[in-house]
Enzyme design. Sequence first.
Site, PDB file in Angstrom:
ATOM      1  N   LYS A   1       0.935  -1.286   0.088  1.00 32.33           N
ATOM      2  CA  LYS A   1       0.215   0.092   0.010  1.00 32.33           C
ATOM      3  C   LYS A   1       0.879   1.245  -0.007  1.00 32.33           C
ATOM      4  O   LYS A   1       0.548   2.121  -0.880  1.00 32.33           O
ATOM      5  CB  LYS A   1      -0.810   0.116   1.258  1.00 32.33           C
ATOM      6  CG  LYS A   1      -1.905  -1.115   1.360  1.00 32.33           C
ATOM      7  CD  LYS A   1      -2.879  -0.898   2.572  1.00 32.33           C
ATOM      8  CE  LYS A   1      -2.247  -1.012   3.946  1.00 32.33           C
ATOM      9  NZ  LYS A   1      -1.986  -2.259   4.090  1.00 32.33           N
TER      10      LYS A   1
ATOM     11  N   HIS B   1      -4.350  -9.355  10.103  1.00 36.59           N
ATOM     12  CA  HIS B   1      -5.188  -8.648  11.062  1.00 36.59           C
ATOM     13  C   HIS B   1      -6.438  -9.636  11.326  1.00 36.59           C
ATOM     14  O   HIS B   1      -7.497  -8.870  11.722  1.00 36.59           O
ATOM     15  CB  HIS B   1      -5.478  -7.150  10.633  1.00 36.59           C
ATOM     16  CG  HIS B   1      -4.426  -6.290  10.254  1.00 36.59           C
ATOM     17  ND1 HIS B   1      -3.318  -6.243  11.204  1.00 36.59           N
ATOM     18  CD2 HIS B   1      -3.966  -5.785   8.887  1.00 36.59           C
ATOM     19  CE1 HIS B   1      -2.537  -5.339  10.478  1.00 36.59           C
ATOM     20  NE2 HIS B   1      -2.798  -5.157   9.240  1.00 36.59           N
TER      21      HIS B   1
ATOM     22  N   ASN C   1      -2.876   6.537   5.424  1.00 36.67           N
ATOM     23  CA  ASN C   1      -2.413   5.732   6.540  1.00 36.67           C
ATOM     24  C   ASN C   1      -0.723   6.085   6.521  1.00 36.67           C
ATOM     25  O   ASN C   1       0.022   5.494   7.256  1.00 36.67           O
ATOM     26  CB  ASN C   1      -2.496   4.171   6.072  1.00 36.67           C
ATOM     27  CG  ASN C   1      -2.355   3.173   7.073  1.00 36.67           C
ATOM     28  OD1 ASN C   1      -2.712   3.507   8.236  1.00 36.67           O
ATOM     29  ND2 ASN C   1      -1.793   2.077   6.959  1.00 36.67           N
TER      30      ASN C   1
END
Length: 475
Positions: A127, A197, A150
Amino acid sequence: MGSRQVSDWQGMNVTVAGLGVSGVSAARALAGLGARVTVVDGGSGETHEARAAELAEAGVVVRLGDARTLPEGTDLVVTSPGWKPSSPLFAAAAAAGVDVVGDVEIAWRLRGPDAAPWLAITGTNGKTTTTRMLASILTAAGLRTAAIGNIGTPIIDVVLGEERYDVLAVELSSYQLHWAPSLRAHSAAVLNLAPDHLDWHGSMEAYAADKGRIYEGNTVACVYNAADPATEELVRAADVEEGCRAIGFTLGTPGPSQLGVVEGILVDRAFVADRHKQAQELAEVADVNPPAPHNIANALAAAALARAFGVEPAAVRDGLRAFRPDAHRIEHVAEVAGVAYVDDSKATNTHAAEASLAAYEPIVWIAGGLAKGATFDELVTASAKRLRGVVLIGADRALIREALARHAPEVPVVDLERTDTGAMSAAVREAASLARPGDTVLLAPACASMDMFTNYNERGEAFAEAVRALADEHA
């Protein structure tokens, strides 16, 4: 920032969960818009108290040591990305009929009428690199842009700041997407999907669904990974604007409506007049830094989003040439006694580590840390033939050791029980003793770092320091 946004927040009772960077940013911004803001955080200590004192000066109430109880009269909860959906505070909010949103949702709601469109990027891995590549391409095209979300400056600060942008390159985690129901990007990409996650999301299905939110309401392009069918499934499931197209990227020869690679050239068969007969050259594989397979995929995704925004081919090439990868992301540290030492401390999950391991051969692999609920059988199976040896560190190293015993029993393994500050130095020395000239010693931990280090940056620095010390001895 128009008066509409100010009036929307005036007098609203907002509870901000978490005193981290995004929480402080949200608290300051909303207090500045006239909201009555309370920040709750279960932590304590000097850092927390210093931040609390700063916020108090801005009229924000901070409640430390209790993150479970919803302040009375709360109209909205704004959460920091890392807080789990199962947190007691959110259960209390649900019981009271109070919405919970994240900083990305607040930023989206605070955008002015002439706000820059968002080109959004998510995925299990790549990302940050892809977002920064995209910003580099947009800059090369002469557009005012920033890489945010982010990474970098808190997203609310960018939206409310004085600087005006033509377009924003926005990295979004699954956490942020979970709490951003209103987000509608110009175009978006899901780079890949692999288990990560799961302790936060509860299941792979829930994790994928949160990633897929990035496609909702896209107007021009939904960019997916042709080698990862799960990403295309998310496009199919998305509710997009009329005329929005599905655009694939592939490391092979692209079909119509795809970007891909032909004889060392990145080519576009999506944003051309006749995609069945035409292909537009964008850049050479050699323009991608580093030209590892997964990074070429990142470059294609960035190029697809830039082309969806109307960027010319030459800017794609120039932007990729100008791009420099982050520290600790497949970073060549040194060569010592004919052995290359590569720092990929940012490979904090199995998917990232597999991509990293695929770029070298043969490898002495340094791995381990906090597994975050991951399993390692697939990673070891995929990478076994490349391994000269393995050095294991960290809290959950036994999980990797057991996977190696099952799928690569012939590979020598050094299991380091040390967790002190000298552990990485010991790991590098053990790796050096296993390596032969022509090998690569690769730090690609496949795990988070917080068992032994503050973050993956600190872990990478420890590796680099240990390698430099080894080089000095061989000088």
